[in-house]
Scaffold this motif. Structure first.
Motif, mmCIF file in Angstrom:
data_model
loop_
_atom_site.group_PDB
_atom_site.id
_atom_site.type_symbol
_atom_site.label_atom_id
_atom_site.label_comp_id
_atom_site.label_asym_id
_atom_site.label_seq_id
_atom_site.Cartn_x
_atom_site.Cartn_y
_atom_site.Cartn_z
ATOM 1 N N THR A 166 0.815 -1.213 0.000
ATOM 2 C CA THR A 166 0.000 0.000 0.000
ATOM 3 C C THR A 166 0.854 1.270 0.000
ATOM 4 O O THR A 166 0.354 2.348 -0.321
ATOM 5 N N THR B 263 -1.883 3.944 -0.596
ATOM 6 C CA THR B 263 -3.264 3.567 -0.939
ATOM 7 C C THR B 263 -3.886 2.699 0.141
ATOM 8 O O THR B 263 -4.795 1.921 -0.139
ATOM 9 N N SER C 295 -6.113 7.692 -2.331
ATOM 10 C CA SER C 295 -4.715 7.583 -2.761
ATOM 11 C C SER C 295 -4.015 8.881 -2.403
ATOM 12 O O SER C 295 -4.596 9.965 -2.496
#
Length: 973
Positions: free
Chosen positions: A754, A817, A823
């Motif tokens: 992420t 993210t 984002s």
């Protein structure tokens, strides 16, 4: 409901596997898709290529919309019709099983991708791809689709790079380089007009442009390197991406640049049809319109893409003398059309043409004034106040000329009042032919490009008086040609090395003219106190003062020819699966040629007050000393005596100059002195040529510890060619600039993929950094030594070299993210950019007290424009509104905040040039459809109204761009 398949031999063994891969798809739909995947009837590949993308998108869309409890039992009628249409398309095209399977599962089929994808620049494509996040949210009944972080595609590239997608830039109306680089790491646009603006990377680059000089930070537009950054000063629209490569570049493609490059890539033609448009209206009567689209012209043979862009707005600051012209206005219109020709699977040709129409924008003269400081840095009285505007404006000439104009008007900060200022005009157009061949594993490319550019400035001294006449004062580029031809080859040798090589020829041929013109108030403006008192004493003197400069026009022309021919190569050596070494080399032949002259094109009303000649240029006048007494050589020259007699007749009604009184001759001497200062030096054609052969190198080992961590070190060496300049009638050579750069970096994916985090440390040593410096004035020195052989040399400011510069710092680029529907892109840097050897710096203005040394040692000081800390962050939230019963609607919001610490904006490093730490935020919030068929947004720029100036000197400052809000409506289909 199931899809009825009438073909025989349909296998159903894929049903369980598909249902397992997509557990959120209802059972009957999974069965139907599995049957379609199992269909193996022979097909025509050409039709499959034409329909694969649309079929795959429809199937994927059906799968995604089929998730959730509400869709588990029954498919709505409109979806059933869509599935039926899909079956018909698939049967008609007889799509191959494996290609469609890979399309549905997110994999890429090489054959399909090669034929359907846009032709890419030889540099690696770093644009975003769309991926499916399978963490389903049951309460909303849909799968979240969002873009994977672009930085994941850079983790194996051994260089410091920031990439921003065109969609992300368009969302917040970031079209010009100032807005684009605000969103990139450790990069900055230094404001100016098309010619005088500059680019900075890692704290280096903020210097006044010299047209003959190559940039240290290059721009690459659609694969074409520019040797002249003003070519990239226009708006950039319909973009695929913008990549900022920090550090010396040039062994991979294009031209080498000592500090890095900014590569701007527009969207290319594709056989898949698409179209989009947006309309924006906002404060200051802003109108922004964009439209782009394209698709197939002839199936599998010819595709096209076109785009238009219009950006118009009034400025925030009125010009009281000409209210039609407002400062910081926008007047931009551009268009681009491209054709893609693919006669075979192994060859493609792309032709592109674009044009930026003439834009008229008021930026020059965007300075407000402060009173001059009363003292120099050493505490002594400021002797320049005697010639300051506040003293000049108190003269009777100006008080009587405009009684309502006072010093309060001159120092106002809400509007400008310039009688002769006109908007700066610039335009450009050009095209390219991009050819690509695939011969087995070898890829060949040729890119041929040509571009023109035109520029015209009309400047004023900053008052409503007729001092400088803007129509004939300022720079002008009436002729410009930028041509490049590049050949590239890329391939690999077994599993040992991937390589690319090429050759480049690049030519820039241009004329740059500089005009200086004066009006009837110029004599009173430029006169010293003694000269003014002498001339304002009576009507004859006032006529002399008015005519001394009125209508005088001086013209300097430079013809600049820059030629570069180079060969380059770069390879990535695969020592092991984890250990790679990138090496590259380049050799350039550089030729720089300059031809220049400076003459009077109009002597104006005071032609009778000319000197006899200046530097061999005959002016037809007569020579006197400052008191108006004819020199011995003038008395011995009948032509000069006749010219002096004509002046006596014109201004005093006396037949001979000898008949004038001493006071009258003194008035003539004062007027001639004012005029001589405006004429300055003149010269006939001066020429110079320099040639050089310059190398560039890169060595960069990288090691991939695992799938989530890669590190690299690099050494890069690059040279920028020297150039020629004519500061005061004599051609001078500015030495080549050399950069040695060392870098160590880490690129990682963390927290379950992420967080993409890239960081690097860099250290760069630069020898002979090209910038303004104190240089030898041969012309004035020769004049002084004609009467005093022991006179000291004279130095003036001009183009030169700082012997040593060192920059070092740390950079980070990241993308996160891990928050649902969110984002976050961010980047930051710490820079320390200092002069390690600069003993010939221009002395800061507050240190130019009487008796001060001419030279100044700036060794150890930070470079101008080099902020120590910079940071930007760009979060975006896209939240589906299906739970509210709004179908495909989604809420979205984003902002970009850019922070810079304090820095000095003055090239001479005056303490009055300091810009305080400041932050600017742009913002967008809106609602639209998830398929982008419709969207409406509120967009804001500088929403917290940061009014820290963009530049300062000790008595001027330039305002920041104002707060702005607008509404944007867009659609993609």
């Amino acid at each position: 409901m199931t899809i009825e398949n009438r073909a025989s031999g349909i296998e159903s063994t894929r049903e369980p596997e598909l249902a397992t891969q997509f557990p959120f798809i209802n059972r009957s739909l999974a069965t139907d898709i599995a049957r379609i995947l199992a269909y193996r009837k022979p097909n025509r590949i050409a039709q499959a290529k034409r329909h694969a993308n649309s079929a795959a998108m429809i199937v994927t869309g059906v799968c995604l919309l089929g998730s959730g409890v509400g869709f588990a039992q029954e498919i709505p009628a409109h979806l059933e019709a869509e599935i039926t249409r899909l079956r018909q398309e698939l049967e008609a095209s007889k799509q191959e099983n494996q290609s469609l399977k890979k399309a549905i599962t997110g994999e890429k089929d090489p054959a399909l991708e090669e034929s359907l994808a846009e032709p890419q620049n030889p540099e690696e494509s770093l644009t975003e791809e769309v991926a499916v996040d399978e963490d389903r949210t049951d309460d909303l009944g849909e799968v979240v689709v969002r873009a994977q972080p672009r930085l994941k595609k850079l983790k194996d590239v051994p260089a410091s790079t920031s990439v921003r997608s065109g969609e992300e830039l368009s969302r917040e109306l970031a079209f010009d380089l100032e807005q684009i680089l605000k969103r990139s790491g450790n990069a900055k646009f230094d404001p100016g007009n098309a010619r005088t603006s500059s680019l900075s990377l890692r704290g280096l680059g903020k210097q006044s442009l010299v047209d003959a000089m190559d940039p240290s930070i290059g721009t690459v537009m659609d694969g074409v390197p520019y040797l002249y950054n003003p070519l990239a000063s226009f708006d950039h629209y319909d973009l695929a991406q913008v990549a900022v490569d920090r550090g010396p570049t040039g062994t991979d493609f294009g031209k080498n640049f000592n500090m890095g490059r900014i590569a701007i890539t527009p969207r290319h033609p594709s056989f898949a049809p698409d179209a989009n448009f947006s309309l924006t209206y906002g404060e200051y009567e802003s109108y922004i319109a964009d439209a782009a689209g394209g698709g197939t012209v002839i199936d599998n043979l010819l595709a096209w893409r076109g785009a238009i862009h219009v950006n118009k707005a009034d400025g925030a600051y009125e010009n009281l003398s000409n209210p039609r012209d407002t400062f910081y206005n926008r007047d931009r219109a551009a268009g681009r059309v491209q054709l893609l020709f693919t006669p075979t699977e192994d060859f493609s040709a792309r032709i592109s043409f674009d044009a930026n129409t003439t834009q008229k924008e008021s930026f020059n003269g965007n300075t407000f004034f402060d009173p001059l400081p009363s003292k120099f840095a050493n505490g002594t009285p400021n002797t320049t106040i005697a010639a300051s505007p506040e003293v000049r404006l108190n003269r009777r000439w100006f008080r009587d000329g405009k009684p309502n104009y006072t010093l309060d008007n001159y120092f106002r900060t809400d509007a400008f009042d310039q009688d002769s200022a006109q908007p700066t005009e610039s335009s450009s157009k050009g095209g390219l032919v991009d050819l690509n061949w695939n011969i087995g594993d070898v890829k060949l490319a040729s890119i041929t490009a040509v571009r023109d550019f035109e520029f015209r400035a009309a400047n004023d001294e900053g008052t409503p008086f007729d001092v400088n006449r803007g129509g004939d004062t300022g720079g002008h580029v009436p002729r410009f040609l930028h041509f490049s031809q590049e050949f590239r080859v890329s391939s690999k040798f077994e599993d040992m090395v991937d390589y690319q090589a090429g050759a480049l020829y690049l030519k820039r041929d241009m004329d740059y003219n500089n005009w200086t013109s004066f009006g009837k108030d110029a004599g009173a403006w430029y006169a010293s106190d003694a000269q003014y008192a002498r001339l304002d004493a009576d009507a004859n003197g006032r006529n002399l003062m008015a005519d001394s400069s009125d209508g005088l026009i001086r013209w300097r022309n430079r013809n600049i020819e820059n030629d570069t021919a180079g060969i380059f190569g770069q390879g990535e050596w695969h020592v092991t699966d984890a250990f790679n070494i990138t090496t590259g080399a380049r050799v350039n032949y550089e030729k720089r040629k300059l031809t220049t002259n400076q003459i009077l094109t109009d002597s104006g009303k005071g032609s009778a007050l000319n000197r006899s000649a200046v530097n061999g240029i005959q002016l037809g006048g007569f020579d006197t000393n400052n008191n108006g007494v004819l020199t011995a050589s003038a008395l011995a020259d009948p032509n000069q005596v006749a010219a002096a007699n004509a002046a006596a007749q014109q201004y005093f009604n006396q037949a001979t100059y000898a008949a004038l009184t001493n006071a009258q001759r003194a008035q003539v001497g004062a007027a001639k002195s004012i005029r001589n200062g405006r004429i300055g030096n003149l010269w006939d054609y001066q020429k110079g040529v320099i040639e050089d052969v310059q190398p560039a190198f890169i060595v960069s080992p990288s090691y991939k510890f695992n799938e989530n961590l890669t590190s690299y070190v690099s050494w890069r060496f690059s040279q920028k060619p020297g150039f020629l300049d004519v500061p005061n009638g004599f051609v001078q050579t500015i030495e080549e600039e050399t950069a040695n750069s060392f870098e160590i970096g880490f690129k990682s994916n963390l927290f379950g993929d992420t967080l993409a985090l890239h960081t690097d440390f860099f250290w760069t040593e630069i020898d002979d950094y090209q910038q303004p410096a104190l240089i030898y004035d041969e012309f004035t020195t020769n004049i002084d030594r004609s009467t005093n052989p022991n006179a000291p040399p004279v130095f003036i400011s001009g183009s030169g070299n700082a012997a040593g510069v060192r920059i070092m710092g740390v950079e980070i680029d990241g993308s996160y993210t891990g928050i649902p529907y969110t984002s976050i892109n961010f980047s930051g840097a710490w820079n320390d950019a200092v002069y390690t050897d600069f003993k010939n710096a221009i002395r800061p203005v507050e240190q130019r007290y009487p008796g001060a040394p001419t030279s100044y040692d700036a060794t150890g000081e930070n470079l101008p424009g080099a902020a120590q800390f910079t940071f930007n962050i760009s979060p975006e939230v896209r939240y589906p509104l299906a739970a509210l019963g709004w179908g495909k609607a989604e809420f979205h919001t984003s902002f970009t905040t850019a922070y810079t610490s304090a820095y000095n904006s003055d090239n001479a490093l005056s303490v009055y040039g300091n810009i305080k730490a400041n932050t600017t935020t742009d913002f967008s919030v809106g609602v639209g459809r998830s398929d982008k068929l419709f969207d409406v947004s509120l967009v804001g720029k500088n929403i917290f109204d940061n009014q820290e100036p963009i530049a300062r000197t000790w008595n001027t400052w330039s305002p920041n761009w104002p707060q702005w809000f607008g509404v944007r409506v867009s659609s993609s289909f």
